[in-house]
Design a protein around this motif. Structure first.
Motif, PDB file in Angstrom:
ATOM      1  N   UNK A 101       0.822  -1.048   0.163  1.00 57.38           N
ATOM      2  CA  UNK A 101       0.037   0.022  -0.155  1.00 57.38           C
ATOM      3  C   UNK A 101       1.042   1.067  -0.096  1.00 57.38           C
ATOM      4  N   UNK A 102       1.857   1.437   0.847  1.00 55.64           N
ATOM      5  CA  UNK A 102       2.726   2.575   1.060  1.00 55.64           C
ATOM      6  C   UNK A 102       3.598   2.811  -0.231  1.00 55.64           C
ATOM      7  N   UNK A 103       4.229   1.759  -0.871  1.00 51.42           N
ATOM      8  CA  UNK A 103       5.321   2.026  -1.856  1.00 51.42           C
ATOM      9  C   UNK A 103       4.801   1.681  -3.406  1.00 51.42           C
ATOM     10  N   UNK A 104       3.301   1.277  -3.262  1.00 54.16           N
ATOM     11  CA  UNK A 104       2.846   1.120  -4.813  1.00 54.16           C
ATOM     12  C   UNK A 104       1.406   1.627  -4.777  1.00 54.16           C
ATOM     13  N   UNK A 105       0.392   0.925  -4.162  1.00 57.29           N
ATOM     14  CA  UNK A 105      -0.942   1.250  -4.165  1.00 57.29           C
ATOM     15  C   UNK A 105      -1.354   2.742  -3.941  1.00 57.29           C
ATOM     16  N   UNK A 106      -0.683   3.603  -3.038  1.00 56.18           N
ATOM     17  CA  UNK A 106      -1.020   4.827  -2.476  1.00 56.18           C
ATOM     18  C   UNK A 106       0.307   5.759  -2.596  1.00 56.18           C
ATOM     19  N   UNK A 107       1.452   5.084  -3.265  1.00 52.83           N
ATOM     20  CA  UNK A 107       2.660   5.885  -3.409  1.00 52.83           C
ATOM     21  C   UNK A 107       2.544   7.143  -4.088  1.00 52.83           C
ATOM     22  N   UNK A 108       1.610   7.249  -5.128  1.00 57.55           N
ATOM     23  CA  UNK A 108       1.658   8.210  -5.879  1.00 57.55           C
ATOM     24  C   UNK A 108       0.098   8.429  -6.592  1.00 57.55           C
ATOM     25  N   UNK A 162      -2.480   7.840  -9.223  1.00 51.58           N
ATOM     26  CA  UNK A 162      -2.503   7.361 -10.514  1.00 51.58           C
ATOM     27  C   UNK A 162      -3.681   7.998 -11.361  1.00 51.58           C
ATOM     28  N   UNK A 163      -3.641   7.835 -12.732  1.00 47.77           N
ATOM     29  CA  UNK A 163      -4.857   8.629 -13.629  1.00 47.77           C
ATOM     30  C   UNK A 163      -6.009   7.852 -13.656  1.00 47.77           C
ATOM     31  N   UNK A 164      -5.675   6.404 -13.622  1.00 42.92           N
ATOM     32  CA  UNK A 164      -6.863   5.338 -13.543  1.00 42.92           C
ATOM     33  C   UNK A 164      -6.478   4.002 -12.998  1.00 42.92           C
ATOM     34  N   UNK A 165      -7.463   3.217 -12.665  1.00 42.38           N
ATOM     35  CA  UNK A 165      -7.068   1.815 -12.353  1.00 42.38           C
ATOM     36  C   UNK A 165      -6.140   1.424 -12.924  1.00 42.38           C
ATOM     37  N   UNK A 166      -6.445   1.436 -14.321  1.00 46.69           N
ATOM     38  CA  UNK A 166      -5.430   0.468 -15.203  1.00 46.69           C
ATOM     39  C   UNK A 166      -4.225   0.874 -15.076  1.00 46.69           C
ATOM     40  N   UNK A 167      -3.741   2.511 -14.825  1.00 43.77           N
ATOM     41  CA  UNK A 167      -2.347   2.850 -14.917  1.00 43.77           C
ATOM     42  C   UNK A 167      -1.832   2.276 -13.405  1.00 43.77           C
ATOM     43  N   UNK A 168      -2.735   2.235 -12.395  1.00 46.65           N
ATOM     44  CA  UNK A 168      -2.129   1.713 -11.267  1.00 46.65           C
ATOM     45  C   UNK A 168      -1.924   0.136 -11.203  1.00 46.65           C
ATOM     46  N   UNK A 169      -2.768  -0.531 -11.965  1.00 47.22           N
ATOM     47  CA  UNK A 169      -2.393  -1.921 -12.268  1.00 47.22           C
ATOM     48  C   UNK A 169      -1.259  -2.261 -12.791  1.00 47.22           C
ATOM     49  N   UNK A 170      -0.998  -1.371 -14.097  1.00 51.14           N
ATOM     50  CA  UNK A 170       0.031  -1.482 -14.897  1.00 51.14           C
ATOM     51  C   UNK A 170       1.564  -1.382 -14.090  1.00 51.14           C
ATOM     52  N   UNK A 171       1.374  -0.512 -12.966  1.00 52.02           N
ATOM     53  CA  UNK A 171       2.333  -0.276 -12.310  1.00 52.02           C
ATOM     54  C   UNK A 171       2.963  -1.358 -11.305  1.00 52.02           C
ATOM     55  N   UNK A 172       1.938  -2.328 -11.112  1.00 51.02           N
ATOM     56  CA  UNK A 172       2.091  -3.379 -10.140  1.00 51.02           C
ATOM     57  C   UNK A 172       3.371  -4.041 -10.475  1.00 51.02           C
ATOM     58  N   UNK A 173       3.351  -4.823 -11.751  1.00 55.67           N
ATOM     59  CA  UNK A 173       4.542  -5.726 -11.975  1.00 55.67           C
ATOM     60  C   UNK A 173       5.941  -5.006 -11.982  1.00 55.67           C
ATOM     61  N   UNK A 174       6.068  -3.821 -12.304  1.00 61.28           N
ATOM     62  CA  UNK A 174       7.488  -3.227 -12.298  1.00 61.28           C
ATOM     63  C   UNK A 174       7.838  -3.088 -10.907  1.00 61.28           C
ATOM     64  N   UNK A 175       6.742  -2.855  -9.899  1.00 65.95           N
ATOM     65  CA  UNK A 175       6.954  -2.838  -8.505  1.00 65.95           C
ATOM     66  C   UNK A 175       7.396  -4.064  -7.944  1.00 65.95           C
ATOM     67  N   UNK A 176       6.602  -5.157  -8.348  1.00 64.53           N
ATOM     68  CA  UNK A 176       7.020  -6.333  -7.592  1.00 64.53           C
ATOM     69  C   UNK A 176       8.532  -6.841  -8.082  1.00 64.53           C
ATOM     70  N   UNK A 177       8.708  -6.764  -9.202  1.00 65.91           N
ATOM     71  CA  UNK A 177      10.217  -6.832  -9.768  1.00 65.91           C
ATOM     72  C   UNK A 177      11.217  -6.180  -8.939  1.00 65.91           C
ATOM     73  N   UNK A 178      11.002  -4.601  -8.658  1.00 70.75           N
ATOM     74  CA  UNK A 178      11.708  -3.875  -7.756  1.00 70.75           C
ATOM     75  C   UNK A 178      11.867  -4.637  -6.464  1.00 70.75           C
ATOM     76  N   UNK A 179      10.573  -4.802  -5.821  1.00 67.04           N
ATOM     77  CA  UNK A 179      10.646  -5.205  -4.687  1.00 67.04           C
ATOM     78  C   UNK A 179      11.577  -6.652  -4.312  1.00 67.04           C
TER      79      UNK A 179
END
Length: 100
Positions: free
Chosen positions: A48-55, A57-74
């Motif tokens: 939640x802190x580092x991905x979902x609510x970190x910034x 997002x213009x849309x839910x689709x944009x937020x979902x698209x950011x998940x895989x790169x965040x999981x890779x980084x994590x």
């Protein structure tokens, strides 16, 4: 709250440890034990802190698209205190193409 993130009586797909999707089941202790639940809740807070609510997002689709790169980084780049600053991937051995 991130959808599917509530820890309840049943196992949620979101309750799996971060490496489980890529590398099979990664143990966190006994199912539904205080230790396992605490680890899952801590991951959800980080998620939640580092991905979902970190910034914003213009849309839910944009937020979902950011998940895989965040999981890779994590999993591959973010140091974890419990691993003495190493990422979780440093604990995984015998990945395809790595025969050590």
């Amino acid at each position: 709250m991130v959808p599917g993130s509530a820890v309840g009586n049943g196992a949620s797909p979101a309750a799996r440890p971060p490496l489980a999707g890529e590398f099979g089941q990664v143990g966190v202790g006994q199912p539904r034990s205080p230790t396992a639940i605490g680890k899952v809740e801590r991951f959800h807070r980080t998620l939640a802190d580092e991905w979902a609510y970190a910034r914003p997002y213009a849309s839910e689709a944009e937020r979902r698209a950011a998940l895989d790169p965040w999981l890779h980084m994590y999993n591959h780049h973010r140091g974890h205190t419990a691993l003495k600053g190493q990422p979780p991937i440093s604990r995984v051995t015998n990945l395809p193409g790595q025969y050590t």
